[in-house]
Scaffold this motif. Structure first.
Motif, PDB file in Angstrom:
ATOM      1  N   ARG A  47      14.628 103.648  34.808  1.00  0.00           N
ATOM      2  CA  ARG A  47      14.124 102.435  35.370  1.00  0.00           C
ATOM      3  C   ARG A  47      14.528 101.385  34.806  1.00  0.00           C
ATOM      4  O   ARG A  47      14.174 100.270  35.062  1.00  0.00           O
ATOM      5  N   THR A  48      15.047 101.529  33.462  1.00  0.00           N
ATOM      6  CA  THR A  48      15.075 100.168  32.653  1.00  0.00           C
ATOM      7  C   THR A  48      16.572 100.033  32.187  1.00  0.00           C
ATOM      8  O   THR A  48      16.934  98.873  32.162  1.00  0.00           O
ATOM      9  N   SER A  68       9.112 100.523  28.879  1.00  0.00           N
ATOM     10  CA  SER A  68       8.335 100.464  30.002  1.00  0.00           C
ATOM     11  C   SER A  68       9.058  98.988  30.882  1.00  0.00           C
ATOM     12  O   SER A  68       9.768  98.516  29.985  1.00  0.00           O
ATOM     13  N   ARG A  69       9.021  98.997  32.032  1.00  0.00           N
ATOM     14  CA  ARG A  69       9.782  98.003  32.866  1.00  0.00           C
ATOM     15  C   ARG A  69       9.242  96.629  32.237  1.00  0.00           C
ATOM     16  O   ARG A  69       9.630  95.519  32.188  1.00  0.00           O
ATOM     17  N   VAL A 124      18.488  97.884  34.746  1.00  0.00           N
ATOM     18  CA  VAL A 124      18.065  96.421  34.622  1.00  0.00           C
ATOM     19  C   VAL A 124      18.553  95.620  33.685  1.00  0.00           C
ATOM     20  O   VAL A 124      19.091  94.443  33.758  1.00  0.00           O
TER      21      VAL A 124
END
Length: 170
Positions: free
Chosen positions: A27-28, A137-138, A31
């Motif tokens: 999830r990172t 972590s996001r 990004v």
């Protein structure tokens, strides 16, 4: 791999045992890659390695491929396999502890005291690349990219002896 005329190459290394078994769980990394592209770097897909895996080798491969910036995400906590700082620190010739201090400070304001457990490192390699280890972590990645947003152009200009011209808002 996405290519476009850029300021050079950048790499993203995701350190996550879960994402190493299923990239969809990352999830990172995407990004960070998107952020680097917005800053005019050529960036391939994030490279994923398991916690405790070949982190130093993977970051070194990015550096040998002429990355001007390498950002890692994950492996900066205190579990027995969180060893990203230990793997990356020997690759850094000039420490920039203020970057990770500010990321922790911002995390403290948002996530609370657990942000103080992040043990990230940041600095310049002998080849002049900026390497930064962000939390997995996001929120930690968002804080880290926000800190880097105000510094990236200036750091690279300083390291490469270029005149500093702030990046225009787009």
């Amino acid at each position: 791999m996405t290519t476009q005329p850029t300021r050079g190459r950048a790499g993203v290394v995701v350190v996550s045992t879960q994402a190493a078994t299923d990239a969809a769980l990352d999830r990172t990394g995407p990004v960070i890659a998107a952020w680097l592209r917005e800053h005019d770097f050529t960036v391939g897909d994030p490279v994923i390695v398991a916690d405790g895996g070949p982190i130093a080798e993977t970051v070194s491969a990015e550096l040998l491929a002429d990355a001007r910036v390498v950002i890692t995400t994950g492996g900066t906590g205190v579990t027995p396999t969180d060893r990203t700082p230990e793997a990356v620190a020997p690759l850094i010739d000039l420490d920039l502890p203020g970057i990770t201090e500010e990321i922790r400070r911002r995390g403290l304001a948002g996530a609370g005291p657990t942000a103080l457990l992040s043990r990230g490192v940041a600095g310049i390699t002998g080849g002049g690349a900026l390497v930064v280890t962000l939390p997995g972590s996001r929120g930690g990645v968002a804080d880290g990219l926000d800190v880097l947003d105000g510094l990236l152009d200036h750091v690279l200009a300083q390291v490469h002896g270029e005149g500093h011209a702030p990046r225009s808002a787009s």
